[in-house]
Design an enzyme around this catalytic site. Sequence first.
Site, mmCIF file in Angstrom:
data_model
loop_
_atom_site.group_PDB
_atom_site.id
_atom_site.type_symbol
_atom_site.label_atom_id
_atom_site.label_comp_id
_atom_site.label_asym_id
_atom_site.label_seq_id
_atom_site.Cartn_x
_atom_site.Cartn_y
_atom_site.Cartn_z
ATOM 1 N N HIS A 1 0.841 -1.207 0.000
ATOM 2 C CA HIS A 1 0.000 0.000 0.000
ATOM 3 C C HIS A 1 0.874 1.254 0.000
ATOM 4 O O HIS A 1 1.259 1.742 1.071
ATOM 5 C CB HIS A 1 -0.905 -0.019 1.230
ATOM 6 C CG HIS A 1 -1.779 -1.229 1.316
ATOM 7 N ND1 HIS A 1 -1.304 -2.465 1.695
ATOM 8 C CD2 HIS A 1 -3.096 -1.405 1.049
ATOM 9 C CE1 HIS A 1 -2.300 -3.347 1.668
ATOM 10 N NE2 HIS A 1 -3.390 -2.730 1.276
ATOM 11 N N GLY B 1 -3.953 -3.928 11.262
ATOM 12 C CA GLY B 1 -4.362 -4.295 9.903
ATOM 13 C C GLY B 1 -5.868 -4.430 9.868
ATOM 14 O O GLY B 1 -6.530 -3.771 9.062
ATOM 15 N N LEU C 1 -8.959 -3.073 10.577
ATOM 16 C CA LEU C 1 -9.179 -1.665 10.887
ATOM 17 C C LEU C 1 -9.965 -1.499 12.181
ATOM 18 O O LEU C 1 -10.860 -2.285 12.489
ATOM 19 C CB LEU C 1 -9.888 -0.992 9.712
ATOM 20 C CG LEU C 1 -8.993 -0.853 8.473
ATOM 21 C CD1 LEU C 1 -9.821 -0.530 7.235
ATOM 22 C CD2 LEU C 1 -7.920 0.205 8.690
ATOM 23 N N GLY D 1 -10.987 4.235 7.045
ATOM 24 C CA GLY D 1 -11.490 2.895 7.335
ATOM 25 C C GLY D 1 -11.584 2.653 8.836
ATOM 26 O O GLY D 1 -12.562 2.080 9.329
ATOM 27 N N ASN E 1 -8.073 11.525 3.979
ATOM 28 C CA ASN E 1 -7.835 11.685 2.531
ATOM 29 C C ASN E 1 -9.111 11.455 1.719
ATOM 30 O O ASN E 1 -9.093 11.562 0.497
ATOM 31 C CB ASN E 1 -6.694 10.776 2.058
ATOM 32 C CG ASN E 1 -6.974 9.303 2.302
ATOM 33 O OD1 ASN E 1 -8.125 8.890 2.476
ATOM 34 N ND2 ASN E 1 -5.921 8.491 2.320
ATOM 35 N N HIS F 1 -4.073 3.222 -3.365
ATOM 36 C CA HIS F 1 -4.263 2.608 -2.044
ATOM 37 C C HIS F 1 -3.492 1.301 -1.855
ATOM 38 O O HIS F 1 -2.678 1.187 -0.941
ATOM 39 C CB HIS F 1 -5.747 2.354 -1.767
ATOM 40 C CG HIS F 1 -5.970 1.402 -0.636
ATOM 41 N ND1 HIS F 1 -5.925 1.790 0.672
ATOM 42 C CD2 HIS F 1 -6.188 0.052 -0.628
ATOM 43 C CE1 HIS F 1 -6.112 0.726 1.445
ATOM 44 N NE2 HIS F 1 -6.279 -0.335 0.685
ATOM 45 N N ARG G 1 -19.057 -19.365 37.518
ATOM 46 C CA ARG G 1 -18.894 -17.901 37.448
ATOM 47 C C ARG G 1 -18.633 -17.341 38.838
ATOM 48 O O ARG G 1 -17.816 -16.443 39.021
ATOM 49 C CB ARG G 1 -20.107 -17.220 36.785
ATOM 50 C CG ARG G 1 -21.372 -17.306 37.581
ATOM 51 C CD ARG G 1 -22.505 -16.456 37.012
ATOM 52 N NE ARG G 1 -23.759 -16.859 37.622
ATOM 53 C CZ ARG G 1 -24.806 -16.070 37.788
ATOM 54 N NH1 ARG G 1 -24.769 -14.829 37.338
ATOM 55 N NH2 ARG G 1 -25.900 -16.507 38.351
ATOM 56 N N SER H 1 -23.485 -10.088 36.790
ATOM 57 C CA SER H 1 -23.750 -11.403 36.208
ATOM 58 C C SER H 1 -22.476 -12.193 35.952
ATOM 59 O O SER H 1 -22.477 -13.422 36.024
ATOM 60 C CB SER H 1 -24.476 -11.247 34.871
ATOM 61 O OG SER H 1 -25.654 -10.509 35.041
ATOM 62 N N GLU I 1 -18.497 -4.675 23.954
ATOM 63 C CA GLU I 1 -17.680 -5.889 24.041
ATOM 64 C C GLU I 1 -16.453 -5.806 23.139
ATOM 65 O O GLU I 1 -15.344 -6.192 23.522
ATOM 66 C CB GLU I 1 -18.501 -7.129 23.660
ATOM 67 C CG GLU I 1 -19.643 -7.461 24.609
ATOM 68 C CD GLU I 1 -20.892 -6.615 24.371
ATOM 69 O OE1 GLU I 1 -20.924 -5.879 23.361
ATOM 70 O OE2 GLU I 1 -21.828 -6.693 25.185
ATOM 71 N N PHE J 1 -21.980 -13.364 23.682
ATOM 72 C CA PHE J 1 -21.522 -12.112 23.083
ATOM 73 C C PHE J 1 -20.029 -12.122 22.758
ATOM 74 O O PHE J 1 -19.475 -11.104 22.327
ATOM 75 C CB PHE J 1 -21.899 -10.924 23.977
ATOM 76 C CG PHE J 1 -23.387 -10.834 24.239
ATOM 77 C CD1 PHE J 1 -24.291 -11.008 23.201
ATOM 78 C CD2 PHE J 1 -23.882 -10.607 25.512
ATOM 79 C CE1 PHE J 1 -25.670 -10.947 23.420
ATOM 80 C CE2 PHE J 1 -25.259 -10.544 25.747
ATOM 81 C CZ PHE J 1 -26.155 -10.718 24.698
ATOM 82 N N HIS K 1 -29.829 -15.680 23.905
ATOM 83 C CA HIS K 1 -28.747 -15.606 24.885
ATOM 84 C C HIS K 1 -28.034 -16.945 25.103
ATOM 85 O O HIS K 1 -27.081 -17.021 25.859
ATOM 86 C CB HIS K 1 -29.288 -15.107 26.231
ATOM 87 C CG HIS K 1 -29.544 -13.631 26.257
ATOM 88 N ND1 HIS K 1 -30.329 -13.006 25.318
ATOM 89 C CD2 HIS K 1 -29.098 -12.653 27.096
ATOM 90 C CE1 HIS K 1 -30.362 -11.698 25.579
ATOM 91 N NE2 HIS K 1 -29.622 -11.472 26.651
#
Length: 645
Positions: free
Chosen positions: A28, A116, A118, A154, A183, A258, A337, A364, A391, A417, A453
């Site tokens: 690039h 890399g 983005l 980006g 740019n 680019h 947990r 939680s 997250e 998640f 969930h």
Amino acid sequence: MNKEIEKKCIDAIRFLSIDMVQKANSGHPGAPMSLAPLAFTLWKDHLVFNPENPDWVNRDRFILSAGHASALLYSMLHLTGYNLTINDLKEFRQFGSKTPGHPENTITDGVEATTGPLGQGFSNGIGMAIAAKKINTHDKRLGNHNIYSIVSDGDLMEGITSEAASLAGTLKLNNIIYIYDSNKISIEGSTDKAFTENVKLRFESYDWNVINIENSEDYEIISDAISNAKNSDKPSLLILKSKIGFGSPNKYNSEKAHGEALGENEVDLTRKKLKWQYAPFDIPEEIYSYFSKIVSEKIKFYNSSDTKNISYPELNLDEDWIKNLIDEDLPENISTRDASGKIINNLASQTNLIFGGSADLAGSTKTFIDNSNSINYQDFSGLNMHYGVREHAMAAVNNGIALYSNFIPYGGTFLIFSDYMRNSIRLSALSKLQVLYILTHDSIALGEDGPTHQPISQLMSLRLIPNLNVYRPADYLETIICYKKSLTTPDTPSAFVLSRQTLPTLKIDDLKNIEKGAYIIKRENNNLKIDLILISTGSEVSLCLEASKKLQEMNVNTRVVSMPCWELYDKQSKEYKESILPKDINNRISVEAGTSIGWSQYVGDSGISIGINDFGESAPGKIIMEKKGFSVENICNTYKKLLER
Ligand SMILES: Cc1ncc(C[n+]2csc(CCOP(=O)(O)OP(=O)(O)O)c2C)c(N)n1
Ligand SMILES: [Mg+2]
């Protein structure tokens, strides 16, 4: 005279980048060509570094969030005396080189983060800024420096940067100085097609200090803007208007600059246009000597620093932290947990190097440290981070914290998640970062919240990521040992996959084998041939133990193997593996409340996997587990099916 040599230095940066890409015929060139003046003034007038001690604790950090512009970074590292020779530049993007396609922190001195994808580097920097503020509360001499980054269109289009920028504004991270390469070009052409927001207003609304710079060639104005940013009490974004591919007569200001080599002809035309008379990779001595003067000033500054011989504090845990947890207070029943919550609270009483929080799920995920404060913009000494419902940024911020020093950050959310942060998890693994992911509510057993969930594919898909240890402990004791292992595995991130529901504390004779990834939790009757091996993880291990009693009553001589960590088991010797899963015992059943694909490597062609290959359902946890086949009865029936095969 000064101006002339400075212009030459800038063109040297440009042409090294152009020639690297041209020689590789890949890469690039556009962004390095237009950002050379910025890089020149940033390295010359602002960045605090010492190439002879690239890991110096009080250096500034520079992250190339727009990692595709790697040639720019490599050119700068070469010219400023890092361990990167002209031959390394000639090897750009080649097998085994120190100049890979995108910057990788584990390969090249001076590369602070692997970038890399983005948006990641932007967010890593926010983590570094938090870590710098935090280490300063440990030792006032540390953390007194800035975090710089070059970010692109980006980067700013990616949602993660909104998450991270919002958090940075809330925490008033005034050690952040980011330069946005505005740019107005991305791969598909003008950003007018898809990105017309007012970035200045956007970042001001996040409570950033935003400075416009109209001309990317005017490096003195850029330098003034950076000086101005250093005095801000907020994070700073310098919006630098630039023209991609500066100097190329035909590719300038176009997406054509680019992501591919300019081509021999265009490189020649660019040389003519910028009046650069030197052959590829031929940098005149006067330029090297100009840079070496800059560097010697940097080294002088380093030598005068009170931090030059300091290293970061190291995690030095007394082995007793485990004993205390096991001997003093062994619960009969506890969810994993809650076990995790007890463990991190115990660790917090021993060290302030392990810290973290959750994406708004502290209650939680049991990630709150009771005897400590929340990190806030006025005080970074606490151990409790509040990442907000973000997250993806949480994971990338934690990568930044881990990159920064010896902190071990953790981030909690529901297992479901983990998909939101998957790319950052992958980068923890690629970058060899000791980051802990605390992923609770690990199966359909979470119950009434239902299929939105209930994780099905997430557990198995985390196992697909190389260099990530995925732990799914069966009870309190396994959870402790998994933590212990993860804290002594510095180059590997860990995902703890933990139950919402209470689980019995098991009778484990063989605590030391837990960290081998799999072990026999219940031995068969030794005098008889093994009829069946049940292999299981997490909450299903206690179910298998129950089933084994029933099977034993049916005269089925059953061994139960608990396998909290596939990755660790896979690394064991042949002999160990044979002692756990003997080759000649083909009657094997795996039991895990998640996708079953993958288990065949342990149960073999003649085994059966009890798993879930559709979505869950909203119902009380116990009921949905039974309905989906996680019952003693189904395990016994599955054994019968095995015999019918
Ligand atoms: C997450 C992610 N998606 C897509 C890409 C592929 N990609 C590389 S650069 C780029 C956009 C280029 O535009 P910009 O960021 O403005 O860089 P410039 O061309 O101006 O140097 C894209 C889509 C990527 N690297 N990361
Ligand atoms: Mg762009």
